[in-house]
Scaffold this motif. Structure first.
Motif, PDB file in Angstrom:
ATOM      1  N   PRO A 183      13.865  85.754  34.674  1.00 46.83           N
ATOM      2  CA  PRO A 183      14.645  84.970  33.696  1.00 46.83           C
ATOM      3  C   PRO A 183      15.049  83.582  34.171  1.00 46.83           C
ATOM      4  O   PRO A 183      15.123  82.658  33.359  1.00 46.83           O
ATOM      5  CB  PRO A 183      15.887  85.845  33.466  1.00 46.83           C
ATOM      6  N   ASP A 184      15.317  83.420  35.466  1.00 43.61           N
ATOM      7  CA  ASP A 184      15.797  82.126  35.961  1.00 43.61           C
ATOM      8  C   ASP A 184      14.688  81.256  36.543  1.00 43.61           C
ATOM      9  O   ASP A 184      14.956  80.256  37.209  1.00 43.61           O
ATOM     10  CB  ASP A 184      16.889  82.339  37.013  1.00 43.61           C
ATOM     11  N   ALA A 185      13.434  81.596  36.278  1.00 44.20           N
ATOM     12  CA  ALA A 185      12.312  80.863  36.870  1.00 44.20           C
ATOM     13  C   ALA A 185      12.294  79.402  36.407  1.00 44.20           C
ATOM     14  O   ALA A 185      12.473  79.092  35.227  1.00 44.20           O
ATOM     15  CB  ALA A 185      10.990  81.531  36.525  1.00 44.20           C
ATOM     16  N   THR A 186      12.052  78.517  37.360  1.00 43.79           N
ATOM     17  CA  THR A 186      12.008  77.080  37.097  1.00 43.79           C
ATOM     18  C   THR A 186      10.560  76.588  37.075  1.00 43.79           C
ATOM     19  O   THR A 186       9.620  77.329  37.377  1.00 43.79           O
ATOM     20  CB  THR A 186      12.768  76.323  38.188  1.00 43.79           C
ATOM     21  N   ALA A 187      10.414  75.298  36.760  1.00 47.51           N
ATOM     22  CA  ALA A 187       9.076  74.695  36.766  1.00 47.51           C
ATOM     23  C   ALA A 187       8.446  74.791  38.157  1.00 47.51           C
ATOM     24  O   ALA A 187       7.248  75.057  38.297  1.00 47.51           O
ATOM     25  CB  ALA A 187       9.166  73.241  36.314  1.00 47.51           C
ATOM     26  N   GLU A 188       9.258  74.588  39.195  1.00 39.99           N
ATOM     27  CA  GLU A 188       8.725  74.689  40.549  1.00 39.99           C
ATOM     28  C   GLU A 188       8.359  76.138  40.889  1.00 39.99           C
ATOM     29  O   GLU A 188       7.332  76.390  41.539  1.00 39.99           O
ATOM     30  CB  GLU A 188       9.741  74.158  41.563  1.00 39.99           C
ATOM     31  N   ASP A 189       9.159  77.091  40.446  1.00 41.47           N
ATOM     32  CA  ASP A 189       8.818  78.506  40.645  1.00 41.47           C
ATOM     33  C   ASP A 189       7.470  78.813  39.999  1.00 41.47           C
ATOM     34  O   ASP A 189       6.643  79.554  40.557  1.00 41.47           O
ATOM     35  CB  ASP A 189       9.889  79.417  40.035  1.00 41.47           C
ATOM     36  N   PHE A 190       7.265  78.269  38.808  1.00 46.33           N
ATOM     37  CA  PHE A 190       6.002  78.485  38.104  1.00 46.33           C
ATOM     38  C   PHE A 190       4.841  77.920  38.909  1.00 46.33           C
ATOM     39  O   PHE A 190       3.781  78.549  39.017  1.00 46.33           O
ATOM     40  CB  PHE A 190       6.068  77.842  36.717  1.00 46.33           C
ATOM     41  N   ALA A 194       6.363  68.682  36.232  1.00 48.63           N
ATOM     42  CA  ALA A 194       5.658  69.471  35.226  1.00 48.63           C
ATOM     43  C   ALA A 194       5.762  68.771  33.885  1.00 48.63           C
ATOM     44  O   ALA A 194       6.572  67.854  33.708  1.00 48.63           O
ATOM     45  CB  ALA A 194       6.228  70.883  35.151  1.00 48.63           C
ATOM     46  N   ILE A 195       4.928  69.207  32.951  1.00 43.81           N
ATOM     47  CA  ILE A 195       4.939  68.627  31.599  1.00 43.81           C
ATOM     48  C   ILE A 195       5.127  69.753  30.590  1.00 43.81           C
ATOM     49  O   ILE A 195       4.380  70.742  30.598  1.00 43.81           O
ATOM     50  CB  ILE A 195       3.638  67.867  31.297  1.00 43.81           C
ATOM     51  N   THR A 239      14.048  72.520  36.387  1.00 47.68           N
ATOM     52  CA  THR A 239      14.119  72.859  34.964  1.00 47.68           C
ATOM     53  C   THR A 239      13.821  74.340  34.763  1.00 47.68           C
ATOM     54  O   THR A 239      12.751  74.826  35.154  1.00 47.68           O
ATOM     55  CB  THR A 239      13.131  72.025  34.150  1.00 47.68           C
ATOM     56  N   VAL A 240      14.759  75.054  34.150  1.00 53.19           N
ATOM     57  CA  VAL A 240      14.554  76.477  33.873  1.00 53.19           C
ATOM     58  C   VAL A 240      13.670  76.606  32.630  1.00 53.19           C
ATOM     59  O   VAL A 240      13.947  75.998  31.589  1.00 53.19           O
ATOM     60  CB  VAL A 240      15.889  77.201  33.665  1.00 53.19           C
ATOM     61  N   LEU A 241      12.609  77.370  32.754  1.00 54.61           N
ATOM     62  CA  LEU A 241      11.653  77.520  31.659  1.00 54.61           C
ATOM     63  C   LEU A 241      12.150  78.535  30.634  1.00 54.61           C
ATOM     64  O   LEU A 241      12.948  79.412  30.943  1.00 54.61           O
ATOM     65  CB  LEU A 241      10.296  77.956  32.214  1.00 54.61           C
ATOM     66  N   ASP A 242      11.641  78.388  29.411  1.00 55.47           N
ATOM     67  CA  ASP A 242      11.975  79.305  28.326  1.00 55.47           C
ATOM     68  C   ASP A 242      10.801  80.220  28.029  1.00 55.47           C
ATOM     69  O   ASP A 242       9.649  79.933  28.392  1.00 55.47           O
ATOM     70  CB  ASP A 242      12.333  78.524  27.050  1.00 55.47           C
ATOM     71  N   HIS A 243      11.098  81.319  27.352  1.00 53.78           N
ATOM     72  CA  HIS A 243      10.062  82.253  26.918  1.00 53.78           C
ATOM     73  C   HIS A 243       9.043  81.533  26.033  1.00 53.78           C
ATOM     74  O   HIS A 243       9.396  80.799  25.129  1.00 53.78           O
ATOM     75  CB  HIS A 243      10.712  83.399  26.145  1.00 53.78           C
TER      76      HIS A 243
END
Length: 395
Positions: free
Chosen positions: A345-352, A367-368, A380-384
């Motif tokens: 749930p808390d994954a960020t752009a860098e985590d991705f 990221a874009i 930036t925390v990503l959304d579903h």
């Protein structure tokens, strides 16, 4: 990584049928204890809307499938064997069961809501499914408590060494993927003293249970809901405040397996998770009557529940989100929307970026967000269902 759903339940409740229905693997099924001895691992799927149509693209999945705009994202389903009362003391498959269980991220507890199997998995009548729900939670709590007690004893041995209790407990409980900081957070949330040697027996039990519920969250698959007795039990149990902490899903694993078999035979058209199906062939009267009963069940419960139980575990309980690697320019090196990944749930752009590859993460620039065509930073925390292109020096 692929998240692992642990499928648990006492013998003969339909757990292997659920596993086969979800994965279309062929593990033994039978109404007797320990049909399954070693854990079976198969690939199941959870659904999310595919992002490709929003970009006027046709996806080409590298794993899973896409049907009519619904993406089926793979997860591992582990059929864990050996659950009987006293497992934490070595009964049944004992320690093997607990070890296999600990390699999973979330649990789906298959419970016979019809009440026709006793605690040992033998045929009976009028068994209360509450006893099955309780005994699994009790077994897990006892397992966690035993390990927590060992941690407290280790802390007592090091008490004069000026060590932080959460560090000692964290090391002892590390197999449960909980950090010292998270353990301290749990201790404080229960208003316990930060001095383990001051905890009484009830406080230790409460702490063990809270750590267990956070690290081994659970969905109850109320199986055999195509019986009148199961429906009565459902009404009583799901309205009982004692079970408000659990998520329940009505299930007929038998119906899901029957529909998938009929699909393979060309007798019906059915997409897993759908609330209906279409008969596409002339069928014997007996099979047609069976499908009519399944149709009634799907109408009442909006599906067989097998797919919904998996998705409740992944999306509702774990809170995972699906993220698509994208291309802001619309240029795809290996085909559009090949992948869809499940992230915490808390994954960020860098985590991705690191999820894609450690080298990509090491060289992360930005990221874009492909939907909004805007640059986003590492934190930036990503959304579903976000569509994200990662820009890295190592691509």
């Amino acid at each position: 990584m692929s998240y692992r759903i642990g499928l648990v339940g006492k013998p003969s409740v339909g757990k292997s049928t659920f596993f086969n229905a979800a994965t279309m693997n062929d593990v033994p099924e039978g109404a007797y204890p320990f049909t399954t001895i070693d854990p079976s691992i198969g690939e199941a799927y959870v659904r999310t809307r595919c992002a490709a149509p929003e970009f006027e693209e046709t996806c080409e999945p590298s794993t899973g499938v896409c049907e009519d705009g619904t993406r089926f994202v793979p997860v591992k389903l582990v059929d864990v064997a050996g659950l009987v009362p006293g497992a934490h003391e070595g009964r049944g498959l004992g320690n093997q069961f607990l070890t296999d269980l600990n390699e999973t991220d979330v649990l789906v507890h298959v419970v016979d809501f019809s009440g026709t199997t006793d605690p040992e998995g033998e045929p009976t009548e009028g068994h209360d499914p509450r006893r099955d729900i309780d005994f699994l939670e009790d077994e897990l709590d006892a397992w966690y408590l035993d390990i927590l007690e060992k941690g407290v004893r280790r802390y007592e041995d090091q008490y004069l060494s000026d060590v932080d209790p959460e560090d000692v407990l964290g090391e002892q409980l590390s197999a449960f993927a909980i950090s010292p900081a998270e353990i301290k957070q749990v201790i404080l949330s229960l208003d316990l003293s930060v001095a383990p040697l001051e905890w009484d027996a009830d406080e230790r039990k409460a702490l063990a249970r809270e750590i267990r519920t956070r690290t081994k969250p659970m969905v109850v698959a109320a199986n055999k809901m195509d019986t009148a007795a199961a429906r009565e039990n459902w009404e009583a149990i799901t309205t009982d405040p004692e079970y408000a902490h659990l998520e329940f899903v009505p299930v007929s694993a038998h119906a899901e397996k029957a529909l998938k078999n009929a699909t393979d035979q060309g007798a019906v058209e059915y997409t897993p998770g759908d609330a209906g199906f279409t008969v596409t062939a002339e069928l014997p009267a007996e099979q047609e009557a069976g499908l009519d009963r399944i149709h009634e069940f799907l109408d009442e419960f909006d599906g067989t529940g097998v797919q919904r139980a998996l998705e409740a575990a992944v999306f509702d309980v774990l809170g995972l989100k699906a993220v698509f690697p994208g291309s802001a320019s619309g240029t795809w090196s290996k085909g559009p929307f090949r992948d869809c990944f499940l992230l915490r749930p808390d994954a960020t752009a860098e985590d991705f970026a690191y999820h894609l590859h450690s080298d990509i993460g090491d060289g992360f620039l930005h990221a874009i967000d492909c939907r909004e065509d805007r640059q986003v930073g590492a934190a930036t925390v990503l959304d579903h269902r976000d569509v994200v292109e990662v820009v890295s020096t190592n691509q």
